[in-house]
Design an enzyme around this catalytic site. Structure first.
Site, short mmCIF file in Angstrom:
data_model
loop_
_atom_site.label_atom_id
_atom_site.label_comp_id
_atom_site.label_asym_id
_atom_site.label_seq_id
_atom_site.Cartn_x
_atom_site.Cartn_y
_atom_site.Cartn_z
N ASP A 129 13.16 -2.86 14.55
CA ASP A 129 14.10 -1.90 13.97
C ASP A 129 13.47 -0.51 14.01
O ASP A 129 13.44 0.22 13.03
CB ASP A 129 14.45 -2.30 12.54
CG ASP A 129 15.67 -1.53 12.00
OD1 ASP A 129 16.38 -0.89 12.81
OD2 ASP A 129 15.90 -1.58 10.78
N GLU A 132 0.83 -1.20 0.00
CA GLU A 132 0.00 0.00 0.00
C GLU A 132 0.87 1.26 0.00
O GLU A 132 1.89 1.33 0.70
CB GLU A 132 -0.87 -0.02 1.25
CG GLU A 132 -1.67 1.22 1.53
CD GLU A 132 -2.29 1.21 2.91
OE1 GLU A 132 -3.14 2.09 3.17
OE2 GLU A 132 -1.95 0.33 3.73
N TRP A 133 0.46 2.25 -0.77
CA TRP A 133 1.12 3.55 -0.76
C TRP A 133 0.58 4.36 0.42
O TRP A 133 -0.63 4.51 0.56
CB TRP A 133 0.89 4.30 -2.06
CG TRP A 133 1.40 5.71 -2.03
CD1 TRP A 133 0.67 6.85 -1.83
CD2 TRP A 133 2.75 6.14 -2.18
NE1 TRP A 133 1.47 7.96 -1.85
CE2 TRP A 133 2.77 7.55 -2.07
CE3 TRP A 133 3.95 5.47 -2.40
CZ2 TRP A 133 3.93 8.30 -2.17
CZ3 TRP A 133 5.11 6.21 -2.51
CH2 TRP A 133 5.10 7.60 -2.39
N ILE A 134 1.48 4.86 1.26
CA ILE A 134 1.08 5.67 2.39
C ILE A 134 1.33 7.13 2.06
O ILE A 134 2.47 7.54 1.86
CB ILE A 134 1.87 5.29 3.67
CG1 ILE A 134 1.67 3.81 4.01
CG2 ILE A 134 1.44 6.18 4.84
CD1 ILE A 134 0.28 3.42 4.39
#
Length: 247
Positions: free
Chosen positions: A154, A47-49
């Site tokens: 991380d 998904e593009w955020i």
């Protein structure tokens, strides 16, 4: 570094980590659309955020602190994971252990020690101090006081974003089940987390006594990883932590 034989590839491991975090329902990560192996390598489609660089960082960080505490409530019978993965570009071994002390010693510190030896980054005095520290971990870590918590693994300032609704979003996980103090130690190592983050986390789940004394011990794993990735520029920080604990 190519993946060790039998390990998932880096992007396959990342996809599995994103799925695991998303399944908790307590924080936002990019949805995984697919993972493809192609002749040139591999692709992770997610998904593009849409981010908001002018978003309210204080408010988003406060929400992140509360959501991270909720993530850490997700537990498991053992430390580690059912598969190995990567911390940055470095393989990260996650063999399940019942003992947190043994897991941290063998799967984290010893693994980085062996890499540093292979790369000529452990001069004799540094090696002696590191091995002395590993032998004495029971002076600072007590298995009876820890429990497995699901960790992003991380979580530094570059791995959280703010979306256009002001919600924090986590990317690039290196998931495992471990002591939640190890996660927060990394959050503190390179900065980038406002005071609202720390306050919200503490309000949801205060850390146990002695956490501040253990924090550099948990930061050591990431300093060793940076030593292995980027070379001797991180040597002085590694040495400072070792001197703090073993002289």
């Amino acid at each position: 570094m190519p993946p060790p034989r039998g390990w998932p590839t880096p992007l396959e491991a990342e996809a599995r980590g994103l799925h695991l975090l998303a399944a908790t329902g307590v924080l936002r990560v990019p949805a995984v659309i697919g993972h493809l192996v192609v002749p040139q390598g591999e692709l992770l489609i997610s998904e593009w955020i849409e981010t908001d660089a002018r978003g309210n960082q204080q408010a988003a960080a406060e929400r992140l602190g509360a959501e991270l505490a909720a993530l850490h409530r997700h537990s498991a019978p053992c430390y580690g994971l059912d598969h190995h993965n990567y911390c940055g570009a470095t393989p990260q071994r996650n063999t399940p252990y019942r003992s947190w002390l043994a897991f941290w010693r063998d799967e984290r510190l010893a693994f980085q020690r062996d890499l540093a030896l292979q790369r000529g980054l452990l001069p004799p005095q540094r090696q002696r101090r590191l091995e002395r520290l590993m032998e004495r971990l029971d002076l600072w870590i007590a298995d009876a006081l820890t429990q497995p918590a699901l960790l992003h693994g991380d979580l530094w300032s570059g791995n959280w974003l703010i979306d256009t609704q002001g919600r924090p979003v986590l990317i690039d996980p290196a998931v495992s089940y471990g002591d939640r103090e190890a996660e927060l130690a990394l959050c503190d190592l390179f900065g980038g987390f406002p005071e609202t983050f720390w306050r919200a986390y503490a309000e949801c789940w205060p850390l146990p006594a002695g956490a501040a004394e253990r924090r550099p011990l948990y930061q050591l794993y990431h300093l060793l990883n940076h030593l292995n990735l980027f070379g001797e520029s991180y040597g002085a920080q590694v040495d400072a932590v070792l001197r703090r604990y073993v002289g």
